[in-house]
Design a protein around this motif. Sequence first.
Motif, PDB file in Angstrom:
ATOM      1  N   LEU A  65      20.469  69.978  67.507  1.00  0.00           N
ATOM      2  CA  LEU A  65      20.130  68.584  67.833  1.00  0.00           C
ATOM      3  C   LEU A  65      19.382  67.925  66.681  1.00  0.00           C
ATOM      4  CD1 LEU A  65      18.988  69.004  71.551  1.00  0.00           C
ATOM      5  CD2 LEU A  65      21.118  67.980  70.727  1.00  0.00           C
ATOM      6  N   MET A  66      18.504  68.689  66.033  1.00  0.00           N
ATOM      7  CA  MET A  66      17.771  68.154  64.898  1.00  0.00           C
ATOM      8  C   MET A  66      18.717  67.889  63.715  1.00  0.00           C
ATOM      9  SD  MET A  66      14.343  69.630  63.064  1.00  0.00           S
ATOM     10  CE  MET A  66      15.121  71.164  62.596  1.00  0.00           C
ATOM     11  N   ALA A  67      19.710  68.748  63.552  1.00  0.00           N
ATOM     12  CA  ALA A  67      20.684  68.557  62.475  1.00  0.00           C
ATOM     13  C   ALA A  67      21.490  67.288  62.678  1.00  0.00           C
ATOM     14  CB  ALA A  67      21.621  69.763  62.402  1.00  0.00           C
ATOM     15  N   SER A  68      21.779  66.968  63.946  1.00  0.00           N
ATOM     16  CA  SER A  68      22.524  65.740  64.229  1.00  0.00           C
ATOM     17  C   SER A  68      21.707  64.501  63.875  1.00  0.00           C
ATOM     18  CB  SER A  68      22.938  65.688  65.701  1.00  0.00           C
ATOM     19  OG  SER A  68      21.806  65.570  66.531  1.00  0.00           O
ATOM     20  N   GLU A  69      20.373  64.619  63.946  1.00  0.00           N
ATOM     21  CA  GLU A  69      19.501  63.501  63.580  1.00  0.00           C
ATOM     22  C   GLU A  69      19.494  63.260  62.076  1.00  0.00           C
ATOM     23  OE1 GLU A  69      15.650  64.261  65.135  1.00  0.00           O
ATOM     24  OE2 GLU A  69      16.299  64.226  67.232  1.00  0.00           O
ATOM     25  N   MET A  70      19.921  64.243  61.310  1.00  0.00           N
ATOM     26  CA  MET A  70      19.962  64.097  59.850  1.00  0.00           C
ATOM     27  C   MET A  70      20.955  63.023  59.431  1.00  0.00           C
ATOM     28  SD  MET A  70      19.795  68.085  58.674  1.00  0.00           S
ATOM     29  CE  MET A  70      20.075  67.709  56.944  1.00  0.00           C
ATOM     30  N   ASP A  71      21.901  62.696  60.303  1.00  0.00           N
ATOM     31  CA  ASP A  71      22.872  61.636  59.990  1.00  0.00           C
ATOM     32  C   ASP A  71      22.169  60.310  59.748  1.00  0.00           C
ATOM     33  OD1 ASP A  71      25.144  63.095  60.029  1.00  0.00           O
ATOM     34  OD2 ASP A  71      25.603  62.727  62.127  1.00  0.00           O
ATOM     35  N   THR A  72      21.131  60.034  60.526  1.00  0.00           N
ATOM     36  CA  THR A  72      20.450  58.744  60.428  1.00  0.00           C
ATOM     37  C   THR A  72      19.213  58.812  59.546  1.00  0.00           C
ATOM     38  OG1 THR A  72      19.318  59.284  62.498  1.00  0.00           O
ATOM     39  CG2 THR A  72      21.279  57.906  62.641  1.00  0.00           C
ATOM     40  N   SER A  73      18.372  59.834  59.731  1.00  0.00           N
ATOM     41  CA  SER A  73      17.121  59.897  58.968  1.00  0.00           C
ATOM     42  C   SER A  73      17.307  60.486  57.578  1.00  0.00           C
ATOM     43  CB  SER A  73      16.087  60.734  59.739  1.00  0.00           C
ATOM     44  OG  SER A  73      16.514  62.084  59.834  1.00  0.00           O
ATOM     45  N   GLY A  74      18.287  61.384  57.421  1.00  0.00           N
ATOM     46  CA  GLY A  74      18.497  62.018  56.118  1.00  0.00           C
ATOM     47  C   GLY A  74      17.427  63.042  55.779  1.00  0.00           C
ATOM     48  N   GLU A  75      16.589  63.399  56.736  1.00  0.00           N
ATOM     49  CA  GLU A  75      15.508  64.332  56.470  1.00  0.00           C
ATOM     50  C   GLU A  75      15.471  65.434  57.525  1.00  0.00           C
ATOM     51  OE1 GLU A  75      11.900  62.134  56.372  1.00  0.00           O
ATOM     52  OE2 GLU A  75      12.286  61.261  54.401  1.00  0.00           O
ATOM     53  N   MET A  76      14.939  66.574  57.108  1.00  0.00           N
ATOM     54  CA  MET A  76      14.744  67.690  58.029  1.00  0.00           C
ATOM     55  C   MET A  76      13.310  68.159  57.832  1.00  0.00           C
ATOM     56  SD  MET A  76      17.072  71.057  58.403  1.00  0.00           S
ATOM     57  CE  MET A  76      16.820  72.232  59.715  1.00  0.00           C
ATOM     58  N   LYS A  77      12.440  67.772  58.741  1.00  0.00           N
ATOM     59  CA  LYS A  77      11.012  68.050  58.572  1.00  0.00           C
ATOM     60  C   LYS A  77      10.683  69.471  59.032  1.00  0.00           C
ATOM     61  CE  LYS A  77       9.695  63.211  59.117  1.00  0.00           C
ATOM     62  NZ  LYS A  77       8.937  62.221  59.919  1.00  0.00           N
ATOM     63  N   ILE A  78       9.974  70.200  58.169  1.00  0.00           N
ATOM     64  CA  ILE A  78       9.550  71.561  58.484  1.00  0.00           C
ATOM     65  C   ILE A  78       8.025  71.614  58.361  1.00  0.00           C
ATOM     66  CG2 ILE A  78       9.646  73.980  57.795  1.00  0.00           C
ATOM     67  CD1 ILE A  78      12.444  73.485  56.746  1.00  0.00           C
ATOM     68  N   THR A  79       7.360  71.984  59.430  1.00  0.00           N
ATOM     69  CA  THR A  79       5.899  72.106  59.416  1.00  0.00           C
ATOM     70  C   THR A  79       5.518  73.476  58.849  1.00  0.00           C
ATOM     71  OG1 THR A  79       5.771  70.726  61.382  1.00  0.00           O
ATOM     72  CG2 THR A  79       3.822  71.992  60.835  1.00  0.00           C
ATOM     73  N   THR A  80       4.655  73.480  57.838  1.00  0.00           N
ATOM     74  CA  THR A  80       4.290  74.748  57.175  1.00  0.00           C
ATOM     75  C   THR A  80       2.793  75.027  57.274  1.00  0.00           C
ATOM     76  OG1 THR A  80       4.052  73.587  55.065  1.00  0.00           O
ATOM     77  CG2 THR A  80       6.193  74.593  55.530  1.00  0.00           C
ATOM     78  N   ASP A  81       2.136  74.476  58.296  1.00  0.00           N
ATOM     79  CA  ASP A  81       0.697  74.690  58.429  1.00  0.00           C
ATOM     80  C   ASP A  81       0.350  75.597  59.620  1.00  0.00           C
ATOM     81  OD1 ASP A  81       1.457  72.932  60.348  1.00  0.00           O
ATOM     82  OD2 ASP A  81       0.000  71.362  59.862  1.00  0.00           O
ATOM     83  N   ASP A  82       1.348  76.393  60.064  1.00  0.00           N
ATOM     84  CA  ASP A  82       1.087  77.339  61.156  1.00  0.00           C
ATOM     85  C   ASP A  82       0.323  78.550  60.612  1.00  0.00           C
ATOM     86  OD1 ASP A  82       2.580  75.708  62.847  1.00  0.00           O
ATOM     87  OD2 ASP A  82       4.442  76.760  62.380  1.00  0.00           O
ATOM     88  N   GLN A  83      -0.672  79.007  61.355  1.00  0.00           N
ATOM     89  CA  GLN A  83      -1.354  80.257  61.025  1.00  0.00           C
ATOM     90  C   GLN A  83      -0.565  81.398  61.673  1.00  0.00           C
ATOM     91  OE1 GLN A  83      -3.859  80.674  58.918  1.00  0.00           O
ATOM     92  NE2 GLN A  83      -3.940  78.450  58.558  1.00  0.00           N
ATOM     93  N   ILE A  84       0.027  82.250  60.832  1.00  0.00           N
ATOM     94  CA  ILE A  84       0.967  83.261  61.332  1.00  0.00           C
ATOM     95  C   ILE A  84       0.390  84.660  61.180  1.00  0.00           C
ATOM     96  CG2 ILE A  84       3.298  84.208  61.050  1.00  0.00           C
ATOM     97  CD1 ILE A  84       4.030  81.511  59.688  1.00  0.00           C
ATOM     98  N   ASP A  85       0.410  85.414  62.268  1.00  0.00           N
ATOM     99  CA  ASP A  85       0.110  86.850  62.214  1.00  0.00           C
ATOM    100  C   ASP A  85       1.425  87.537  61.859  1.00  0.00           C
ATOM    101  OD1 ASP A  85      -0.328  89.547  62.668  1.00  0.00           O
ATOM    102  OD2 ASP A  85      -1.715  89.191  64.327  1.00  0.00           O
ATOM    103  N   LEU A  86       1.607  87.823  60.579  1.00  0.00           N
ATOM    104  CA  LEU A  86       2.895  88.332  60.089  1.00  0.00           C
ATOM    105  C   LEU A  86       3.235  89.695  60.699  1.00  0.00           C
ATOM    106  CD1 LEU A  86       5.200  87.541  58.198  1.00  0.00           C
ATOM    107  CD2 LEU A  86       4.018  88.700  56.340  1.00  0.00           C
ATOM    108  N   THR A  87       2.224  90.520  60.861  1.00  0.00           N
ATOM    109  CA  THR A  87       2.458  91.851  61.453  1.00  0.00           C
ATOM    110  C   THR A  87       3.010  91.715  62.872  1.00  0.00           C
ATOM    111  OG1 THR A  87       0.561  92.662  60.187  1.00  0.00           O
ATOM    112  CG2 THR A  87       1.406  94.094  61.932  1.00  0.00           C
TER     113      THR A  87
END
Length: 300
Positions: free
Chosen positions: A186-208
């Motif tokens: 659904l987000m990919a279909s929105e790329m038709d109009t906005s031309g952008e794909m926003k990715i949030t990279t401020d998550d604190q991740i417990d990698l283990t």
Amino acid sequence: QNCWLVKNLGSLPYKRCQYCELRFRKCLFLQYQIISVVLISFSFILFFLIDKNISASAIIIIFLLVIVYGYFFNSSTEKIIKSNFFEKQSSLAFKELSGQLEEKVAAQTKEIKTKAERMIKLLEMRSSFLDIASHQLRTPTSVIRGTLAMMRDGDMDKMKPAERSRFIDGMYQKSIKLEEIINDILMASEMDTSGEMKITTDDQIDLTDLVNKIISEHIFDAQAKKLQLVWQKPKEAISIQGSLKYLGETIDHILDNAIKYTIQGAVTVTLVKNDIKILLSIQDTGIGIPKLDQAKVFNK
């Protein structure tokens, strides 16, 4: 500035000379001077042939004729010179306008071409993204279908409660995965109009914890192929900042491929940390990636 009289004789031209940039031999005032000299000479000769003498009155008459001729010449040439000047100015203005229009058209053409190239690239991105999403749809659907088939055939009833619970939990996790993939589409279909794909990279991740969770989701796949899934877990928790969703999908995709392209042997997942970096390694005993395709690993 271009007047022959100014350059060679140091004489100041009339103000209207500013309108004229012709060569001196084409200068209207030079023609006036030549005609005047010819007229005076002809008049003196004529008077001398008639009266055998040139009187003062004859000289006055001749110069009056020259002055009258000069007056009418001056009046008529003023319009000609101004007309010449304005015609030249119009021509220069037209050339300048044409140049500006050409530059503007070239700039707009370049802009349109850039937008077209960007749109083509965007469509290619979207197509590649949907290819990946459709590829990822196969794993959760196959797990859900397989678990439901076991439930339908009564195989789940023969299992121990803990094992049965693990299969059901795996199916639940895969259903969540399906929902995430659908949201991505659904987000990919929105790329038709906005031309952008926003990715949030401020998550604190417990990698283990993240790797541990992804491995638990693939245990069933490994067991189905009779592969060992080895998890060399770090002694301490490793935390990073990034995109929990897409980092998880990346690790999941690599582990899924490792299991898929390994016929026998083991898939080993290692997570280590030192002072400089964190290394997550997924190794398998499968067929590997052909050398010709290795350069394409980070494309799609």
